[in-house]
Design a protein around this motif. Structure first.
Motif, short mmCIF file in Angstrom:
data_model
loop_
_atom_site.label_atom_id
_atom_site.label_comp_id
_atom_site.label_asym_id
_atom_site.label_seq_id
_atom_site.Cartn_x
_atom_site.Cartn_y
_atom_site.Cartn_z
N ALA A 87 7.30 8.76 -26.93
CA ALA A 87 7.94 8.14 -25.83
C ALA A 87 7.49 8.61 -24.56
O ALA A 87 7.53 8.02 -23.60
CB ALA A 87 9.49 8.28 -26.19
N LEU A 91 5.36 6.57 -21.37
CA LEU A 91 5.67 6.18 -19.91
C LEU A 91 4.62 5.84 -18.91
O LEU A 91 4.84 5.38 -17.84
CB LEU A 91 6.43 7.37 -19.33
N GLU A 114 16.71 -1.26 -16.59
CA GLU A 114 17.24 -0.74 -17.56
C GLU A 114 16.09 0.84 -17.96
O GLU A 114 16.76 1.84 -18.21
CB GLU A 114 16.82 -1.46 -18.72
N GLY A 115 14.74 0.62 -17.79
CA GLY A 115 14.10 1.66 -18.19
C GLY A 115 14.28 2.63 -17.05
O GLY A 115 14.52 4.03 -17.47
N GLN A 118 18.14 4.27 -17.62
CA GLN A 118 18.26 4.69 -18.93
C GLN A 118 17.12 5.92 -19.31
O GLN A 118 17.57 6.82 -19.99
CB GLN A 118 18.67 3.63 -19.99
N VAL A 119 15.95 5.58 -19.26
CA VAL A 119 15.03 6.73 -19.58
C VAL A 119 14.48 7.71 -18.51
O VAL A 119 14.43 8.86 -18.76
CB VAL A 119 13.73 5.96 -20.12
N MET A 167 8.55 1.21 -14.39
CA MET A 167 8.34 2.55 -14.76
C MET A 167 6.97 3.48 -14.19
O MET A 167 6.77 4.35 -14.69
CB MET A 167 7.92 2.49 -16.34
N ALA B 186 8.25 0.20 -25.33
CA ALA B 186 7.48 0.10 -24.33
C ALA B 186 7.80 0.66 -23.13
O ALA B 186 6.91 1.08 -22.18
CB ALA B 186 6.82 -1.21 -24.22
N ILE B 187 9.19 0.76 -22.78
CA ILE B 187 9.60 1.35 -21.51
C ILE B 187 10.17 2.74 -21.76
O ILE B 187 11.00 3.28 -21.23
CB ILE B 187 10.76 0.39 -20.83
N GLY B 188 9.78 3.26 -22.81
CA GLY B 188 10.02 4.61 -23.22
C GLY B 188 11.28 4.83 -23.75
O GLY B 188 11.70 6.24 -23.89
N MET B 189 11.99 3.98 -24.50
CA MET B 189 13.11 4.41 -25.24
C MET B 189 12.81 4.72 -26.64
O MET B 189 11.97 4.22 -27.23
CB MET B 189 13.94 2.94 -25.51
N ARG B 193 18.32 5.24 -28.76
CA ARG B 193 18.51 4.64 -27.43
C ARG B 193 18.43 3.16 -27.64
O ARG B 193 19.00 2.06 -26.97
CB ARG B 193 17.94 5.15 -26.29
N ARG B 197 21.41 0.43 -26.88
CA ARG B 197 21.37 -0.33 -25.53
C ARG B 197 20.79 -1.83 -25.81
O ARG B 197 20.95 -2.58 -24.97
CB ARG B 197 20.03 0.39 -24.61
#
Lengths: 254, 285
Positions: A87, A91, A114-115, A118-119, A167, B186-189, B193, B197
């Motif tokens: 993960a 990024l 969101e990204g 949250q991330v 991101m 793809a957005i790193g989750m 999570r 989410r």
């Protein structure tokens, strides 16, 4: 020669009997726009998915920014990375899907924040301000509070591009970004991608839009049956293809 | 200006002619027949051996009202336990870990495969198997003291509900497009999570109508806890008619309250559905 941003070396992938990727190797330099063309089933999408690790290669290696993806070499063997490590590696890449895949229960703005929130753990305020900036960049500042179902396909795809950019990736992957769009909506998405290419973003684009490839791509790669048949500067591959298979593909498409 | 196309003769313009109302004789006939039947049933009950004064007297008796409260407390707590278990078990069931997946399948198999009333009796009589229960070295107690009617009913109803809810939840998660999970990745989750989410909020939309169904089922299933002495509505009604022999009157009282509670729950479910329908395109009815 400077180190390429992406280095793909002898990557193979089989789905059962079907060989999706057959010892594919290529380089992508920082700031380069590379278009992957070829018939469906030729492995273009699988290659992108391997780079974003949505699919894992059976053999071979992919390096991004000098870092080996998905595995680590130790004692002469490859060990898979944990989900968390993968993960983190993801990024560095942003992915735009053929079917947009926006989160339907979130507004355009929420999709983008969101990204980062949250991330990446960034503050909501910062993320919102930057998301608004990105929405402006893709020409959708007025649609910040719209849900995906209230947007046209072209608008959804532009939000999806903004979501990936939020991101701050070093590489953008586009998987047939205009294939699911009505013909009159293709142009607005391509325009955003052209602007992105001009801004110096490194991009790998799976596409059937040869006009876009001719205009924007530095390199065009033609794939067939999971292997690279021909690659080179866009003008050469699209204008004077050397390989017979490339020639017949291009004449069938145009 | 473009010339109108020449049209064939013999087809008059009907655009101004009004459409007459249909008579619908069948509807009137059916309504009349049903009214006659209902009147007959109503008459039978009025003339039957029911002391309606008992019904009205016990409708708001303290024991009955306490019974409703106990019923609702148990239904809400057991459903909450069922949903928590259901979500966990559904996630385990869809996990790529074969051990977790088979444990989840085994749980569903066991608790769906035996009657609820049997499970309640087993929990209540747990003391027969394990006279003392506890964590070795830390805490222990006599099982008879721990497995009160309340706790037995909560565990029995909640764990049984978890088995059913897990299947509802699993269906909900499977209904979410796989592309959603990939976009989240793809957005790193990470997996959990992304579930929390992205996947579960979308699954909720699909899951609420069947969960509403399950909750209504739960309100009524609490009546089974009367067999293990939990003082819910039916148990209270039974206690009264054991004393005064007005069996039917008190069953009518209990039935009235169950019906009322369920009637209130239906609009609540609609509110919840609206809450989770955010972003969903309005579907043509």
């Amino acid at each position: 020669m400077t180190r390429p941003l992406v280095a793909v070396r002898s990557v193979s992938k089989n789905f059962g009997e079907f060989c999706a990727l057959d010892r594919v190797s290529l380089d992508v330099r920082a700031g380069e726009v590379l278009c992957l063309i070829g018939a469906s089933g030729s492995g273009k999408t699988t290659l992108l998915r391997c780079i974003n690790q949505l699919t894992s290669a059976d053999s071979g290696g992919i390096w991004l920014d000098g870092e080996l993806l998905g595995v680590r070499e130790e004692g002469g063997r490859l060990h898979r990375l944990t989900e968390r490590q993968i993960a983190r590696q993801r990024l560095k890449t942003g992915m735009v899907f053929q079917r947009f895949n926006l989160f339907p229960h979130k507004t355009a703005l929420e999709n983008i924040t969101e990204g980062p929130v949250q991330v990446q753990g960034r503050s909501k305020q910062d993320a919102r301000a930057e998301a608004m900036e990105l929405l402006g960049r893709v020409g959708l500042a007025a649609k910040a509070d719209a849900y995906p179902s209230q947007l046209s396909g072209g608008q959804q795809q532009r939000v999806a591009i903004a979501r990936a950019l939020a991101m701050k990736p070093m590489l953008m992957l586009f998987d047939e970004p205009t294939s699911a769009l009505d013909p009159e909506l293709v142009g607005e998405v391509l325009a955003v991608m052209k602007e992105l290419a001009r801004s110096g973003m490194t991009m790998m684009v799976v596409t059937h839009e040869l006009g876009f490839a001719r205009e924007v791509a530095d390199t065009v790669v033609y794939m067939d049956h999971g292997a690279i048949v021909e690659s080179g500067p866009a003008a050469e591959v699209l204008g004077k293809p050397r390989e017979v298979r490339t020639q017949s593909f291009l004449s069938a498409v145009i | 200006m473009r010339a109108a196309p020449t049209l064939a003769e013999g087809f008059p313009d009907l655009s101004g002619v009004t459409v007459a109302r249909q008579a619908h004789w069948g509807r009137w006939l059916a309504a009349a027949a049903i009214l006659v039947v209902l009147a007959a049933i109503g008459r039978a009950f009025v003339n039957g051996q029911i002391e309606w004064s008992y019904v009205s007297r016990f409708l708001t008796a303290k024991v009955i009202l306490e019974g409703i409260i106990n019923t609702m407390v148990m239904a809400v707590l057991a459903m909450a336990l069922g949903i928590v278990l259901g979500v966990i078990v559904a996630i385990m069931r869809l996990s790529s870990n074969p051990v977790l997946a088979s444990v989840a399948a085994g749980y569903t198999w066991l608790f769906r495969g035996t009657p609820l009333i049997l499970q309640l009796l087993l929990w209540f009589n747990l003391a027969l198997v394990f006279p003392t229960i506890g964590i070795p070295g830390l805490w222990s107690a006599r099982a008879v003291d721990v497995m009160t009617p309340f706790l037995s009913a909560l565990l029995g109803l909640g764990i049984n509900q978890g088995a059913y809810t897990s299947e509802v939840m699993r269906a909900g998660m499977l209904s979410v497009d796989a592309g959603q999970y990939e976009a989240a990745q793809a957005i790193g989750m990470g997996r959990l999570r992304a579930l929390r989410r992205i996947i579960l909020p979308q699954a909720m939309r699909v899951v609420i109508p069947p969960l509403g169904n399950e909750f209504i089922g739960m309100v009524k299933a609490t009546s089974l806890a009367s067999v293990i002495q939990y003082p819910e509505l039916l148990h209270s009604a039974e206690n009264i008619y054991y004393a005064n022999s007005r069996v039917i009157e008190l069953l009518i009282v209990a039935g009235f309250w169950y019906l009322l509670v369920v009637s209130i729950l239906t609009p609540l479910q609609m509110l919840l559905e609206r809450r989770f329908a955010r972003g969903a395109a309005q579907v043509a009815r």
